[in-house]
Design a protein around this motif. Sequence first.
Motif, PDB file in Angstrom:
ATOM      1  N   ASP A   1       0.799  -1.217   0.000  1.00 15.05           N
ATOM      2  CA  ASP A   1       0.000   0.000   0.000  1.00 15.05           C
ATOM      3  C   ASP A   1       0.837   1.273   0.000  1.00 15.05           C
ATOM      4  N   ARG A   2       2.113   1.172   0.372  1.00 12.31           N
ATOM      5  CA  ARG A   2       3.014   2.320   0.361  1.00 12.31           C
ATOM      6  C   ARG A   2       4.439   1.785   0.275  1.00 12.31           C
ATOM      7  N   VAL A   3       5.374   2.670   0.021  1.00 10.10           N
ATOM      8  CA  VAL A   3       6.768   2.274  -0.199  1.00 10.10           C
ATOM      9  C   VAL A   3       7.649   2.896   0.881  1.00 10.10           C
ATOM     10  N   ARG A   4       8.406   2.049   1.573  1.00 11.57           N
ATOM     11  CA  ARG A   4       9.326   2.533   2.592  1.00 11.57           C
ATOM     12  C   ARG A   4      10.612   3.037   1.931  1.00 11.57           C
ATOM     13  N   VAL A   5      11.120   4.178   2.421  1.00 11.74           N
ATOM     14  CA  VAL A   5      12.341   4.749   1.882  1.00 11.74           C
ATOM     15  C   VAL A   5      13.338   4.962   3.013  1.00 11.74           C
ATOM     16  N   TYR A   6      14.621   5.089   2.640  1.00 15.28           N
ATOM     17  CA  TYR A   6      15.630   5.467   3.622  1.00 15.28           C
ATOM     18  C   TYR A   6      16.346   6.723   3.147  1.00 15.28           C
ATOM     19  N   ALA A   7      16.895   7.455   4.099  1.00 15.28           N
ATOM     20  CA  ALA A   7      17.549   8.731   3.805  1.00 15.28           C
ATOM     21  C   ALA A   7      19.033   8.532   3.556  1.00 15.28           C
ATOM     22  N   ASN A   8      19.537   9.187   2.525  1.00 16.57           N
ATOM     23  CA  ASN A   8      20.967   9.305   2.278  1.00 16.57           C
ATOM     24  C   ASN A   8      21.278  10.780   2.048  1.00 16.57           C
ATOM     25  N   GLY A   9      22.553  11.130   2.143  1.00 18.73           N
ATOM     26  CA  GLY A   9      22.958  12.515   1.944  1.00 18.73           C
ATOM     27  C   GLY A   9      22.713  13.419   3.132  1.00 18.73           C
ATOM     28  N   TRP A  10      22.280  12.859   4.250  1.00 12.91           N
ATOM     29  CA  TRP A  10      21.939  13.659   5.428  1.00 12.91           C
ATOM     30  C   TRP A  10      23.174  14.088   6.215  1.00 12.91           C
ATOM     31  N   TYR A  11      24.342  13.481   5.959  1.00 13.62           N
ATOM     32  CA  TYR A  11      25.524  13.698   6.788  1.00 13.62           C
ATOM     33  C   TYR A  11      26.502  14.685   6.154  1.00 13.62           C
TER      34      TYR A  11
ATOM     35  N   GLU B   1      18.550  14.319  13.820  1.00 21.69           N
ATOM     36  CA  GLU B   1      17.675  15.237  13.083  1.00 21.69           C
ATOM     37  C   GLU B   1      16.919  14.518  11.974  1.00 21.69           C
ATOM     38  N   THR B   2      17.601  13.608  11.293  1.00 16.72           N
ATOM     39  CA  THR B   2      16.977  12.905  10.177  1.00 16.72           C
ATOM     40  C   THR B   2      15.900  11.950  10.668  1.00 16.72           C
ATOM     41  N   VAL B   3      16.153  11.263  11.753  1.00 16.25           N
ATOM     42  CA  VAL B   3      15.141  10.383  12.334  1.00 16.25           C
ATOM     43  C   VAL B   3      13.948  11.209  12.837  1.00 16.25           C
ATOM     44  N   ALA B   4      14.224  12.368  13.418  1.00 18.02           N
ATOM     45  CA  ALA B   4      13.143  13.238  13.877  1.00 18.02           C
ATOM     46  C   ALA B   4      12.273  13.722  12.724  1.00 18.02           C
ATOM     47  N   ALA B   5      12.854  13.776  11.509  1.00 19.19           N
ATOM     48  CA  ALA B   5      12.084  14.174  10.326  1.00 19.19           C
ATOM     49  C   ALA B   5      11.199  13.044   9.803  1.00 19.19           C
ATOM     50  N   GLY B   6      11.273  11.869  10.430  1.00 21.82           N
ATOM     51  CA  GLY B   6      10.357  10.788  10.079  1.00 21.82           C
ATOM     52  C   GLY B   6      10.981   9.560   9.468  1.00 21.82           C
ATOM     53  N   TYR B   7      12.283   9.570   9.218  1.00 20.57           N
ATOM     54  CA  TYR B   7      12.937   8.428   8.591  1.00 20.57           C
ATOM     55  C   TYR B   7      13.268   7.352   9.633  1.00 20.57           C
ATOM     56  N   GLY B   8      12.959   6.109   9.280  1.00 16.46           N
ATOM     57  CA  GLY B   8      13.287   4.985  10.143  1.00 16.46           C
ATOM     58  C   GLY B   8      14.450   4.176   9.643  1.00 16.46           C
ATOM     59  N   ALA B   9      15.144   4.698   8.633  1.00 13.68           N
ATOM     60  CA  ALA B   9      16.306   4.004   8.072  1.00 13.68           C
ATOM     61  C   ALA B   9      17.247   5.032   7.472  1.00 13.68           C
ATOM     62  N   LEU B  10      18.558   4.865   7.717  1.00 12.96           N
ATOM     63  CA  LEU B  10      19.574   5.808   7.263  1.00 12.96           C
ATOM     64  C   LEU B  10      20.736   5.049   6.628  1.00 12.96           C
ATOM     65  N   LYS B  11      21.337   5.654   5.602  1.00 16.87           N
ATOM     66  CA  LYS B  11      22.572   5.117   5.032  1.00 16.87           C
ATOM     67  C   LYS B  11      23.647   6.189   5.075  1.00 16.87           C
ATOM     68  N   PHE B  12      24.904   5.760   5.290  1.00 13.65           N
ATOM     69  CA  PHE B  12      25.999   6.719   5.330  1.00 13.65           C
ATOM     70  C   PHE B  12      27.322   6.008   5.084  1.00 13.65           C
ATOM     71  N   ASP B  13      28.283   6.802   4.608  1.00 13.03           N
ATOM     72  CA  ASP B  13      29.651   6.341   4.394  1.00 13.03           C
ATOM     73  C   ASP B  13      30.524   7.021   5.446  1.00 13.03           C
ATOM     74  N   PRO B  14      31.029   6.264   6.438  1.00 15.71           N
ATOM     75  CA  PRO B  14      31.844   6.870   7.487  1.00 15.71           C
ATOM     76  C   PRO B  14      33.333   6.899   7.168  1.00 15.71           C
ATOM     77  N   PHE B  15      33.729   6.445   5.960  1.00 14.76           N
ATOM     78  CA  PHE B  15      35.134   6.120   5.696  1.00 14.76           C
ATOM     79  C   PHE B  15      35.949   7.254   5.081  1.00 14.76           C
ATOM     80  N   GLY B  16      35.357   8.428   4.905  1.00 16.79           N
ATOM     81  CA  GLY B  16      36.113   9.557   4.379  1.00 16.79           C
ATOM     82  C   GLY B  16      36.685   9.265   3.008  1.00 16.79           C
ATOM     83  N   ALA B  17      37.965   9.616   2.831  1.00 16.85           N
ATOM     84  CA  ALA B  17      38.619   9.435   1.535  1.00 16.85           C
ATOM     85  C   ALA B  17      39.319   8.088   1.425  1.00 16.85           C
ATOM     86  N   GLY B  18      39.011   7.177   2.316  1.00 13.28           N
ATOM     87  CA  GLY B  18      39.682   5.881   2.324  1.00 13.28           C
ATOM     88  C   GLY B  18      39.608   5.164   0.987  1.00 13.28           C
TER      89      GLY B  18
END
Length: 395
Positions: free
Chosen positions: A129-139, A154-171
């Motif tokens: 009935d609906r499509v779940r999404v996750y946030a990227n680019g928030w960091y 902040e991103t979770v407070a905006a309603g997202y229940g899933a987040l993706k991120f790259d913590p590795f810098g220029a590695g």
Amino acid sequence: MLTVNSTRPAGPAGRITRVETLMLGTAWRDFGYVRVHTDEGLTGVGEITHPYRVRETCQLAEAMGARHLVGADPFDVEELWLRLYQGDFLRGGDIGGIVVSGVDQALHDLMGKALGVPVYRLTGGACRDRVRVYANGWYTGDREPAAFAERARETVAAGYGALKFDPFGAGLGELSRPEFRLSLDIVAAVREAVGPDVDLFVEGHARFAFHTAARLVAALEPFDLGWFEEPLPWTHIERYAELRARAAFPISGGEHFHNRYEYARLFDTNAVDIIQPDLSMAGGFTEVRKLAAMADVHAMTVAPHNSNSPLCTTASVHAVLGIPNFTVLETFDGLLEPYVAQAVRGALPVVDGYVELPERPGLGVELVDEVFAEHPPTHRFWNMFADGWEKRNRT
């Protein structure tokens, strides 16, 4: 094979008369679009964004349109897909793959408008009935644990229940001991900030040698990840299965492949648990449905990549509604300037981490030329292997 002078009667959308392209500049990247016109007065739109080569994709889209689309019936999507792929002697690749993908979106948009139904009604209907999404680019900010944690909250407070991120810098290849510790500290800070009920996906950007990826797989286990994405370069695809065997969480990937032929080695080697085709890179509706079926045969699920604009988000929502083995959809929409949504008027909004069932015919999106004129392309480049890339040209 269909020719532009085919005598077969045209469908309700008429025949294609013109193919044009538009580019929109943002602080992050340029977005590219294709608009296909028919002699029945209809237009269909699709996204042809390339991370760095939007000008080239637009040029190729117009050239291929003149060669293969003008005079054709947009309802002949399978044959037109083959014409674009084989007729232009493409054999895949990024620029050509993106053009085929965006044109395929536009053809489905035309079909939906001609029939008065949303595109998802033409591509398997709805399994949900609906499509779940996750946030990227928030960091976008400083690469240090407290900053990541604050933005995650902040991103979770905006309603997202899933987040993706790259913590590795220029590695790249390996991580120094300080960089290894910092990367893990960032993941730990984000997990602590959002709690145990938010899904976290860690992005590897295909950057590590096997021994570094293996160390990371072990070190990331305590953080209960939803997946570790592209930990290895795809030049080493045969080693993905070996890494999977070591991991306590799913391994995902596939955004770099542009059709079923490029995906063949991924399936043959059982490289991942979750495939990530991009609707604006992997062949559009016509091809992504086939990839999803192939993934199902291999007990894999589908979480489409989407580092594009709200138009591709909208098209992807239509696509995944009919994919039974769908997991979750990526979106960068929250990162973008407000005028981007104005440029792609009618794009489906994200509300509390979900997108509701579309109602308008076709994709329901129109490109607003005046907004494009106010925000021309910038042709800027940001290097994902340079310090500070994660700010994406933002402070």
